[in-house]
Design an enzyme around this catalytic site. Structure first.
Site, mmCIF file in Angstrom:
data_model
loop_
_atom_site.group_PDB
_atom_site.id
_atom_site.type_symbol
_atom_site.label_atom_id
_atom_site.label_comp_id
_atom_site.label_asym_id
_atom_site.label_seq_id
_atom_site.Cartn_x
_atom_site.Cartn_y
_atom_site.Cartn_z
ATOM 1 C CG ASP A 184 42.982 27.410 6.946
ATOM 2 O OD1 ASP A 184 43.964 27.223 7.834
ATOM 3 O OD2 ASP A 184 42.510 26.789 6.392
ATOM 4 C CG HIS A 201 42.894 27.318 15.669
ATOM 5 N ND1 HIS A 201 43.507 26.419 16.388
ATOM 6 C CD2 HIS A 201 41.658 26.597 15.233
ATOM 7 C CE1 HIS A 201 43.035 25.331 16.358
ATOM 8 N NE2 HIS A 201 41.810 25.202 15.743
ATOM 9 N N GLY A 260 42.287 28.808 11.047
ATOM 10 C CA GLY A 260 41.540 27.755 11.219
ATOM 11 C C GLY A 260 39.937 28.169 11.499
ATOM 12 C CG ASP A 300 38.384 22.174 19.389
ATOM 13 O OD1 ASP A 300 37.410 22.728 19.174
ATOM 14 O OD2 ASP A 300 39.138 21.578 18.500
ATOM 15 C CG ASP A 338 36.644 19.782 16.815
ATOM 16 O OD1 ASP A 338 37.229 20.583 16.192
ATOM 17 O OD2 ASP A 338 36.970 19.528 18.199
ATOM 18 C CE1 TYR A 360 35.297 21.106 13.416
ATOM 19 C CE2 TYR A 360 33.616 22.745 13.001
ATOM 20 C CZ TYR A 360 34.883 22.506 13.314
ATOM 21 O OH TYR A 360 35.486 23.282 13.694
HETATM 22 O O1 LIG Z 1 37.925 23.021 14.334
HETATM 23 C C1 LIG Z 1 38.987 23.466 14.252
HETATM 24 C C2 LIG Z 1 39.745 23.972 13.047
HETATM 25 C C3 LIG Z 1 39.266 23.197 11.961
HETATM 26 C C4 LIG Z 1 40.010 23.359 10.629
HETATM 27 C C5 LIG Z 1 41.320 24.062 10.637
HETATM 28 C C6 LIG Z 1 42.079 24.526 9.476
HETATM 29 C C7 LIG Z 1 41.566 23.829 8.234
HETATM 30 C C8 LIG Z 1 40.127 23.324 8.147
HETATM 31 C C9 LIG Z 1 39.483 23.084 9.368
HETATM 32 N N1 LIG Z 1 38.252 22.556 9.350
HETATM 33 C C10 LIG Z 1 38.011 21.645 8.741
HETATM 34 O O2 LIG Z 1 38.690 20.989 7.915
HETATM 35 C C11 LIG Z 1 36.352 21.062 8.677
HETATM 36 C C12 LIG Z 1 35.851 19.831 8.406
HETATM 37 C C13 LIG Z 1 34.529 19.572 8.425
HETATM 38 C C14 LIG Z 1 33.635 20.843 8.858
HETATM 39 C C15 LIG Z 1 33.962 21.924 9.223
HETATM 40 C C16 LIG Z 1 35.329 22.335 9.052
HETATM 41 O O3 LIG Z 1 36.053 23.341 9.557
HETATM 42 C C17 LIG Z 1 35.340 24.385 9.984
HETATM 43 C C18 LIG Z 1 35.487 24.849 11.127
HETATM 44 C C19 LIG Z 1 34.633 25.959 11.607
HETATM 45 C C20 LIG Z 1 33.941 26.686 10.797
HETATM 46 C C21 LIG Z 1 33.889 26.010 9.601
HETATM 47 C C22 LIG Z 1 34.577 25.177 9.023
HETATM 48 N N2 LIG Z 1 39.587 24.117 15.433
HETATM 49 O O4 LIG Z 1 39.157 23.780 16.624
HETATM 50 ZN ZN LIG Z 2 38.624 21.789 16.448
#
Ligand SMILES: O=C(/C=C/c1ccccc1NC(=O)c1ccccc1Oc1ccccc1)NO
Ligand SMILES: [Zn+2]
EC number: 3.5.1.98
Length: 366
Positions: free
Chosen positions: A96, A138, A146, A173, A262, A301
């Site tokens: 993750d 998180h 996350g 968020d 987001d 994002y």
């Molecule tokens: O935005 C979040 C958490 C995102 C998140 C948590 C668990 C699994 C996947 C996650 N993120 C995504 O699916 C996701 C989708 C599109 C673009 C970036 C995404 O994540 C991240 C979030 C932060 C940094 C890198 C990647 N918390 O505020």
């Molecule tokens: Zn978020």
């Protein structure tokens, strides 16, 4: 008596800091876009720029366990070919939360950015401080989660608590601010208020309306679980009602707000139908109480929309009106085809029926 510098707005930034924030996989050049848009609107010169330094191990261990921090630090020269050990997985690292060579300097610099911003408030140098590259809500005491490695929000709140007695934390968020809620679940000195999407299988899965705090902290945690498609009007009406109630009941001495973007329309998360005006109205509500306020970023994002949003929030803090046309600058062409600062909502259906919102109001406002 508030002297002019007390009205100062602190802005955590350095070239090195932005470069490092761009090393995070999946966030590529978001930090650079955000800063350069704020710069292109001539807002940086109106703020006190504070260069962040990385948080020390000792500062990070004010919340995180030393085992976790040592493991994270040991990953600093990890590269993609290395295999992920069970120890890393035990601490939430590797899947993750992807590992990359600069992961520890990234996490300690972002955390240092939020602590630097908090110091601007505790030193009374500024009344509002901004770290758009923080807000990683998180991370747990001994677990990355996350895409959050260190919980800079918790560490910022802990620093503010050395000077301010009661802190209100607001999380806007799309995702529930679980790491911050957990950290302060049992205290009556930090009130955590989170508005987020709450749906089966949606990360992190916590943040139901029934989580209200424990022990001394009972009634000092409030969750507003929402569904897909919520609009600016419904979101800001609900925020205003809940927020003013919390302010009246809790009477904080300082406020920390995480403005994860987001939940905006056109974000890859494709959940809420909000524009920057929602976060802007929430921010104006918060600023109307004239309390020391720490503003943080978080998710977001769709990088150009996130830059537009946080630039707009910066203009509200500075009480500067912005031209709706994106100004010419290094990343101008990324803002096509409309080159408009403000977003338009989509015509997606709002699944938050009025009966649901009424139920939320009744359960939270009594
Ligand atoms: O935005 C979040 C958490 C995102 C998140 C948590 C668990 C699994 C996947 C996650 N993120 C995504 O699916 C996701 C989708 C599109 C673009 C970036 C995404 O994540 C991240 C979030 C932060 C940094 C890198 C990647 N918390 O505020
Ligand atoms: Zn978020």
């Amino acid at each position: 008596m508030s002297t002019s510098d007390e009205k100062q707005v602190g802005y955590v930034y350095s070239e090195e800091y932005v470069d490092l924030c761009c090393k995070m996989p999946r966030l590529e050049d978001r930090a650079r876009l955000v800063h350069h848009l704020i710069q292109a609107y001539n807002l940086v010169d109106k703020m006190k720029v504070a260069r962040p330094k990385p948080a020390s191990i000792e500062e990070i261990c004010a919340f995180h366990s030393s085992d976790f921090v040592n493991t994270l630090q040991a990953c600093h020269n990890f590269d993609m070919e290395d295999e992920i050990t069970s120890e890393m997985t035990e601490y939430g690292l590797g899947y993750d939360c992807p590992l990359f060579p600069d992961v520890f300097s990234y996490a300690s610099f972002v955390t240092g950015g939020t602590i630097t911003a908090a110091r601007l408030l505790t030193s009374r140098c500024c009344s509002i401080a901004i770290n758009w590259f923080g807000g990683w809500h998180h991370a747990k005491r001994d677990m990355a989660s996350g895409f959050c490695y260190c919980n800079d929000v918790v560490l910022g709140v802990l620093h503010l608590k050395t000077v301010f007695d009661k802190i209100l934390y607001i999380d806007l968020d799309l995702h529930h601010g679980d790491g911050v809620e957990d950290a302060f679940l049992m205290t009556d000195k930090v009130f955590t208020l989170s508005f987020h999407k709450y749906a089966p299988g949606f990360f992190p899965g916590t943040g139901s309306i029934s989580t209200i705090g424990k022990g001394k902290g009972q009634y000092y945690t409030l969750n507003i679980p929402l569904k897909d498609g919520i609009t600016d009007q419904k979101y800001t009406d609900l925020f205003h009602e809940v927020f003013t109630n919390v302010m009246q009941a809790f009477q904080p001495n300082a406020v920390v707000c995480q403005f994860g973007a987001d939940g905006l329309v056109e974000d890859p998360m494709r959940s809420f139908n909000l524009t920057s005006l929602s976060l802007g109205k929430c921010l104006s509500d918060i600023l109307s109480y004239n309390l020391p306020t720490l503003c943080l970023g978080g998710g977001g994002y769709n990088f150009t929309n996130t830059a537009k949003c946080w630039c707009y929030l910066t203009s509200i803090i500075l009480e500067q009106k912005l031209d709706t046309q994106i100004p010419e600058h290094q990343f101008f062409d990324r803002y096509g085809p409309d080159f408009e600062l403000f977003l338009s909502p989509s015509n997606r259906s709002d699944t938050n029926e009025s009966s649901y919102v009424k139920e939320i109001r009744e359960k939270t406002l009594g």
